[in-house]
Design an enzyme around this catalytic site. Structure first.
Site, PDB file in Angstrom:
ATOM      1  N   GLY A  12     -11.230  15.590   9.385  1.00 15.56           N
ATOM      2  CA  GLY A  12     -10.128  15.704   9.028  1.00 15.56           C
ATOM      3  C   GLY A  12      -9.706  15.677   7.649  1.00 15.56           C
ATOM      4  O   GLY A  12     -10.348  16.335   6.911  1.00 15.56           O
ATOM      5  N   THR A 120     -12.782   4.533   9.054  1.00 14.54           N
ATOM      6  CA  THR A 120     -11.875   4.430  10.295  1.00 14.54           C
ATOM      7  C   THR A 120     -11.087   2.928  10.055  1.00 14.54           C
ATOM      8  O   THR A 120     -12.158   1.886   9.982  1.00 14.54           O
ATOM      9  CB  THR A 120     -12.745   4.600  11.516  1.00 14.54           C
ATOM     10  OG1 THR A 120     -13.442   5.947  11.603  1.00 14.54           O
ATOM     11  CG2 THR A 120     -11.766   4.733  12.647  1.00 14.54           C
ATOM     12  N   HIS A 176      -8.857  -5.454   5.413  1.00 12.77           N
ATOM     13  CA  HIS A 176      -8.075  -4.329   4.701  1.00 12.77           C
ATOM     14  C   HIS A 176      -6.996  -4.084   5.605  1.00 12.77           C
ATOM     15  O   HIS A 176      -6.807  -3.521   6.422  1.00 12.77           O
ATOM     16  CB  HIS A 176      -9.026  -3.054   4.978  1.00 12.77           C
ATOM     17  CG  HIS A 176      -8.438  -1.618   4.429  1.00 12.77           C
ATOM     18  ND1 HIS A 176      -8.024  -1.660   3.318  1.00 12.77           N
ATOM     19  CD2 HIS A 176      -8.301  -0.520   4.922  1.00 12.77           C
ATOM     20  CE1 HIS A 176      -7.425  -0.375   3.058  1.00 12.77           C
ATOM     21  NE2 HIS A 176      -7.689   0.396   4.031  1.00 12.77           N
TER      22      HIS A 176
END
Length: 320
Positions: A12, A120, A176
């Site tokens: 992507g 991810t 995160h």
């Protein structure tokens, strides 16, 4: 000497940017993987056709089968669903956990000696699951988060002070997410801790507090501006910095999601901590001394990560 092989799992926006940067910097031959037929092949060919312009001698190939990543030295994982406006990183958990299982099995079968960098989201839980699914040594699987969050922190500080980003060293630890911990006491501008900058009048405490909060919300700010996706330039550059430190044995100390086995009082979990990255992977975790406020913030961030890990175990009992 054999050329390095960089496998990008997910083609992507981040994957494509990773391929472009890796090719331009000649880190090695690049394999783009994606389950969408034509996507990795098209991006690989497009980037390959740009290499004569800047003189990079690298090979790029797009594949739809994990066999294509065989023998990779580095695997950078971006596969999964990105955030959309109104979504938190945690909203992606169920979907992306299934993706991590497929990716982990693919890496285990075809690139068991690779250094794996996961991007991810939700990052800390996904890198934990990816390590479990792949069975790779914990020091060979890390997550990219802190480099990005610290870069955002440094940029906002540069924007406010007018000091070059080259002379700003910012640290962001913890998970995160919105509970990440920008380390005000340990971050410096021109060698001066941020607390001293406030005392010297470079900025007010309120302005520093606003920068800290903007850092925590940095990813969401970009998601809301783009409206159709999430950040990709800065995440890609952050992962490339980690890959270079591994491939060139640079021994850089970077804030990354590393496996803790007693450090910071944590066991069997991944969270953002300063980590020395060299040819052995995540070779050593650097332990900062926290004051009471920092420890409280770090513990809160860790609790959020633990909640996601427990949710992963609930979704896939094989992780329990």
């Amino acid at each position: 000497m054999a050329r390095n092989k960089i496998a990008l799992i997910g083609s992507g926006m981040i994957g494509g940017t990773l391929a472009h940067v890796a090719a331009r910097e000649e880190l090695g031959d690049v394999i783009l993987f994606d389950i969408a037929e034509g996507l990795p092949q098209g991006k690989g060919l497009d980037i390959a056709e740009s290499t004569p312009v800047y003189g990079a001698s690298v090979n790029l190939k797009g594949v739809n089968d994990y066999a294509g990543i065989a023998g990779a030295d580095v695997c950078i994982v971006t596969a999964g669903v990105p955030r959309k406006p109104g979504m938190s990183r945690d909203d992606l958990l169920g979907i992306n956990l299934k993706v991590m299982k497929a990716v982990g099995e693919g890496i285990k079968a075809h690139a068991p000696n690779a250094f794996v960098i996961c991007i991810t989201n939700p990052l800390d839980a996904m890198v934990w699951a990816l390590q479990k699914f792949s069975g790779l040594p914990t020091e060979k699987v890390v997550g990219m988060a802190g480099v990005l969050d610290s870069s955002r922190f440094a940029y906002f500080l540069s924007e406010k002070t007018g000091v070059s980003v080259a002379d700003i060293h910012a640290w962001t630890l913890g998970g995160h997410g919105d509970d990440m911990v920008p380390m005000v006491r340990h971050s410096t501008v021109g060698g001066l801790p941020l607390t001293q900058l406030v005392a010297q009048g470079w900025m007010s405490q309120a302005e520093l507090d606003a920068i800290v909060e903007r850092t925590r919300k940095g990813g969401g700010e970009i998601v809301n501006l783009l409206k159709t996706g999430s950040a990709y330039y800065a995440p890609a550059e952050s992962a490339i910095a980690m890959a270079k430190s591994y491939l060139a044995d640079q021994k850089r100390v970077l804030p990354v999601a590393s496996y803790c086995s007693g450090q910071y009082g944590l066991k069997d979990m991944y969270v953002g901590v300063p980590t020395l990255i060299g040819a052995g992977g995540a070779e050593k975790i650097v332990e900062f001394d926290f004051n009471a406020d920092e420890k409280a913030m770090f513990d809160k961030s860790v609790a959020s990560v633990n909640g996601l890990i427990e949710a992963c175990k609930g979704i896939d009992p094989s992780l329990a």
